[in-house]
Design an enzyme around this catalytic site. Structure first.
Site: not given
Length: 364
Positions: A146-148, A150, A246
């Site tokens: 997961l993105d930082k 998120t 995104r």
């Protein structure tokens, strides 16, 4: 491109292509070398570590010349060592083979330059020292990311064999991955499938974009709550490209609220990224039993949604399936219905199973 044999620094050589003639050399090098940021290249130029035709490049703005060879001497980063860190870790499911954990906002999944400590990987290693190393020593047990900024659920593997089996499940698109997001505007149609290939943005190599020749990317979405300026949408990934949700929501004109990279410039400084991985569902790769995990959106997500979709803001929030039922219920009541819907998507209770997020394709 070639690399030198020195232990202290790496020698990288590139040739300027004809189409880049006359452009700023720092911009050209950043596009040719996506592993180096433009700021890093500027520092290398200032340190005298960039030469064109054997002559030091004197400024980042210097025009590039087609066909010239540019050499960069890049100091090697010291090898990172992953040291376990005892940190709070929410574990929603665990057995002898794998675990499902919840990642908080602002925590990178694994170490990278600038994030050498304090990552989820450090906490995982402290809690589960037996984790798989199939993804490398700096990514213990990590099968997907997961993105930082998120929040939400990740599955981690405790052995290399389980890691490989889980990876095959993801590759076969056999894992339900549910997300919820607040996006700008109202998607039209309110439910659909975005089919648009994703690759590096040719204008900014640190970003991703919908590009011809990119990797296949498929995102299913459905609007759960529509407010005048934002909507709450539930999404399911069929593929797992970098920044997929995104990028896709930006592509269709409805970027995720709080996105500093793909969002609108008018975003509030410091506003949280309103994207949360709420659900995982898959068949256990060893036992064959179903594994289901659900995590409601965090408090800052809910608070931001209430602020953006409250009566004080002049909204007419509608709960799922209630778009024709006046008057609009209070936003807190709408939220309770939303959470029930999200749980149904994970646990398959009556309506709202994953098939409800497999509509006809739209928004290519």
């Amino acid at each position: 491109m070639v690399a030198g044999e020195g232990q202290e620094e790496e020698r990288i050589s590139v040739e300027i292509p004809p189409e880049a003639h006359g452009e700023r050399i720092d911009r050209v090098l950043a596009s040719l070398l996506p592993e180096l940021s433009r700021e890093r290249i500027k520092r290398l130029i200032a340190e005298g570590r960039v030469r064109a035709g054997g002559i030091p490049v004197d400024a980042p703005r210097r025009p590039a010349r087609a066909g010239e060879r540019v050499e960069l001497l890049v100091p090697r980063d010291p090898p990172l060592a992953l040291v376990p860190e005892v940190r709070p870790l929410s574990v929603l499911y665990e057995d002898a083979y794998l675990a499902v954990v919840e990642k908080p906002r602002g925590v990178p999944v694994h170490p990278s330059p600038g994030h050498e400590t304090g990552t989820l990987a450090h906490a995982l290693l402290a809690r589960f020292p037996e984790l798989s190393r199939a993804g490398g020593d700096l990514r213990p047990g990590i099968v997907h990311r997961l993105d930082k900024d998120t929040t939400g659920l990740l599955v981690v593997a405790k052995s290399d064999a389980v890691h490989h089996r889980l990876a095959r499940l993801f590759a076969a698109r056999s894992v339900f991955r549910g997300y919820v997001a607040v996006v700008h505007g109202r998607p039209v149609p309110p439910r659909g499938t975005i089919v648009a290939p994703i690759g590096r943005d040719p204008r900014e190599r640190k970003r991703m974009a919908v590009v011809a020749g990119g990797r296949e990317a498929i995102t299913h979405y459905r609007t759960l709550v529509a407010c005048p300026s934002v909507s709450l949408v539930v999404l399911r990934l069929e593929t797992g490209r970098t920044h997929q949700i995104r990028v896709h929501m930006r592509h269709v004109g409805h970027p995720v609220v709080g996105d500093p990279v793909y969002g609108y410039r008018r975003e509030r400084p410091g506003a949280p990224l309103l994207l949360h991985a709420f659900g995982l569902r898959f068949v256990h790769p060893v036992t064959g039993e179903p594994v289901r995990a659900y995590a409601p959106p965090p408090e800052d997500f809910r608070a931001a949604f209430f602020r953006l979709c409250s009566p004080e803001e002049g909204t007419t929030a509608r709960a799922p399936e209630d778009s024709l039922a006046p008057p609009a219920p209070p936003v807190q009541e709408v939220w309770l219905r939303v959470e029930k819907r999200l749980r149904r998507l994970v646990f398959g209770e009556g309506e709202g199973d994953s098939d409800s997020l497999r509509p006809g394709r739209a928004g290519d």
